[in-house]
Scaffold this active site. Structure first.
Site, mmCIF file in Angstrom:
data_model
loop_
_atom_site.group_PDB
_atom_site.id
_atom_site.type_symbol
_atom_site.label_atom_id
_atom_site.label_comp_id
_atom_site.label_asym_id
_atom_site.label_seq_id
_atom_site.Cartn_x
_atom_site.Cartn_y
_atom_site.Cartn_z
ATOM 1 N N GLU A 1 0.784 -1.236 0.000
ATOM 2 C CA GLU A 1 0.000 0.000 0.000
ATOM 3 C C GLU A 1 0.820 1.292 0.000
ATOM 4 O OE1 GLU A 1 -2.906 -0.392 3.122
ATOM 5 O OE2 GLU A 1 -4.069 -1.830 1.952
ATOM 6 N N GLU B 1 -5.711 -7.469 -1.783
ATOM 7 C CA GLU B 1 -6.508 -7.311 -0.567
ATOM 8 C C GLU B 1 -7.891 -6.793 -0.934
ATOM 9 O OE1 GLU B 1 -4.965 -4.953 2.621
ATOM 10 O OE2 GLU B 1 -2.956 -5.811 2.506
#
Length: 562
Positions: free
Chosen positions: A203, A323
């Site tokens: 991320e 995710e």
């Protein structure tokens, strides 16, 4: 006409023989058609890409249909849940539910020499993990996963266990350390195709950019540097590259914005190794504006296309949704997940010509999503798991004896100066912040192991011990602790007891590697039958999970040994 059926003047016998032979051949051919041949199982060997598909070593398309099992990236330095279950039973259950791949987050801390896990229960479970470092525990997980047909993607989730970072380096963990640790793990598992590749950094978000050209913040360029470094060690690995948060002022989920990859693609030295990766979440993580759009959920495919789906739709590269998750409590989240599953392409209709995926998470202790397992670390959330059924795929062939690590990794490189983003690159706050799921522990009620009978410790000559109390995680109404018991004397211990008094209303709900009893605020922890002996200068650890309200100051602990 077949040669055997041609008319030969004066040769009726030859004609009859020819007819018989032809009939027998036809029967044999029909028999072959009637008996289906077993299909070649997908997933063998190392994988590579072709357009938007991932292919195995035999060029059979594969579909990653997996789960995130986190913990190595936390200050427990090991996957969570081993305080309740054996790691093999956990992996067996993952396989039994139809997940074929595990995304395994870690932090660079586990590559520091001597890093030990601190939340494993060794009482009638996980006994082959006792005394192992965190990396050696990872070896065991990788080896068993391969034996039962699962595959692993290693995810550099955090630079250290304290938390996520926007960039791939911090003031204490340099880019050089990040790259050398990736290479060390690539070397460690070289020759073992259970580990199919690396998710280079979890991320990236503001101030990380895509295609801006500033080497201190351009994530695309950093991904090329790291990806090529990994491929220099093992050119057979897949390189998974996540997106960023913002591109040309358009903000999305952390790691999910790949809008710039079309104009500024990641270019690796080894072709057919790149997989782009995105993350996507629902309102239980953050109520993004598109969830309240009057056209929801019909607006979602266009949003996904814009941010990451176009790379698949245009056959540029495979796309892996690394995710996505939700508590599934709201109707909006339920609609989102149902719509997303259809967008990812049901396996029955599209086969492996589909988006790759790993759901967040297996763990129940992710505060804003929960998990496939419920809080007891045993029971399956069948409703949540059921939403994923259309996109599950086949389990892969087991990996053979090559599951052992090829070598020990070199120690992490000492931090060296990293490029620092200039002040002018600091992003302007946007009206809609983008949240990222930060795992938080939820207390898990499991039986406390029963200790073997041990005599009350007495102060024998030379038998002494000290104890240290360390809070690993604290999420506001619960926490986990590791207590290290060290032999400070001159002879080996036969028994040990650690005691303390809480200053608040803390209540222990679960413990491992010690028999822990609580009476009001007073707590006593005694050794188990397998960890009573501690040699001089050595230590052992035990842990517990507890709930509380109000304050949670660390108590003073005392240790006695015999």
């Amino acid at each position: 006409m077949p040669r055997a059926l041609r008319r030969v003047p004066g040769s009726r016998v030859m004609l009859r023989v020819g007819v018989v032979v032809a009939v027998l051949a036809l029967v044999a051919a029909l028999a072959n058609l009637a008996v289906p041949r077993p299909a070649r199982a997908a997933g063998g060997g190392y994988w590579h890409t072709s357009g938007r598909e991932i292919l195995d070593a035999n060029n059979v398309p594969v579909r990653i249909a997996g789960i995130n099992w986190f913990g190595f990236e936390t200050c427990n330095y090991v996957v969570h849940g081993l305080w309740s279950r054996d790691y093999r039973s956990m992996l067996d259950q993952i396989k039994s539910l139809g997940y074929n791949t595990i995304r395994l987050p870690y932090s660079d801390d586990i590559l520091k020499p001597g890093t030990m896990p601190n939340s494993i229960n060794f009482y009638q479970m996980n006994q082959d993990l006792q005394g192992l470092t965190s990396l050696q525990v990872m070896d065991k997980i990788v080896a068993y996963a391969g034996q039962i047909g699962l595959r692993i993607i290693l995810d550099r989730h955090r630079p250290d266990c304290s938390g996520q970072s926007a960039l791939w380096y911090t003031s204490s963990v340099s880019e050089a350390t990040w790259i050398s640790d990736l290479q060390a793990l690539a070397q460690r598992y070289k020759g073992n195709p259970t580990v199919v590749g690396f998710d280079l950094h979890n991320e990236p978000h503001d101030p990380a950019c895509w295609g801006c050209g500033d080497p201190s913040i351009d994530w695309r360029l950093a991904a090329e540097r790291a990806g090529n470094a990994v491929l220099s060690v093992n050119p057979n690995l897949l390189i998974f590259v996540e997106g960023v948060q913002s591109y040309n002022g358009d903000s999305y989920w952390w790691g999910g914005n790949l809008q710039g990859a079309g104009q500024y693609p990641v270019v690796l030295n080894v072709p057919n190794r790149l997989v782009y990766s995105a993350h996507d979440y629902a309102t239980s993580v953050y109520p993004q504006t598109w969830f309240s759009d009057p056209t929801f959920p019909n607006n979602m495919p266009g949003i996904w296309n814009k941010n990451w789906g176009y790379l698949f739709n245009q056959n540029i590269a495979p796309v892996w949704l690394g995710e996505f998750g939700t508590t599934l409590q709201s109707t909006t989240d339920q609609t989102w997940l149902k719509t997303l599953v259809q967008y990812l392409r049901p396996t029955a209709q599209y086969g492996a010509d589909s988006f790759q995926w790993t759901f967040w998470s297996w763990n129940p202790d992710s505060g804003d999503t929960g998990g496939i397992l419920k809080d007891d670390w045993q029971t399956v959330d069948t409703v949540k798991d059921g939403y994923l059924a259309p996109i599950k795929s086949s389990i892969f062939d087991p990996v053979g004896a090559s599951a052992s690590p090829s070598s020990q990794p070199s120690p992490s490189v000492s931090p060296s100066p990293s490029p620092s983003p200039s002040a002018s690159r600091t992003p302007t706050p946007t009206p809609t912040p983008t949240a990222s799921p930060t795992p938080t522990l939820t207390p898990t009620a499991t039986p406390t192991p029963t200790a073997s009978p041990t005599p009350s410790p007495t102060a024998a000559s030379g038998a002494r011990c000290t104890a240290s109390y360390q809070v690993n995680s604290d999420w506001g109404n619960g926490f986990t602790v590791t207590v290290a018991v060290t032999n400070s004397g001159s002879v080996a211990t036969k028994t040990w007891t650690v005691s303390w008094t809480f200053g608040g209303n803390q209540t222990i709900t679960n413990s491992w590697n010690a028999a822990v009893t609580q009476n009001g605020q007073s707590v006593t922890a005694r050794n188990m039958s397998y960890n009573n002996v501690i040699q001089p200068g050595q230590n052992t650890t035990f842990g517990f999970q507890a709930s509380y309200t109000g304050s949670n100051a660390a108590p003073t602990v005392a240790c006695a040994a015999s």
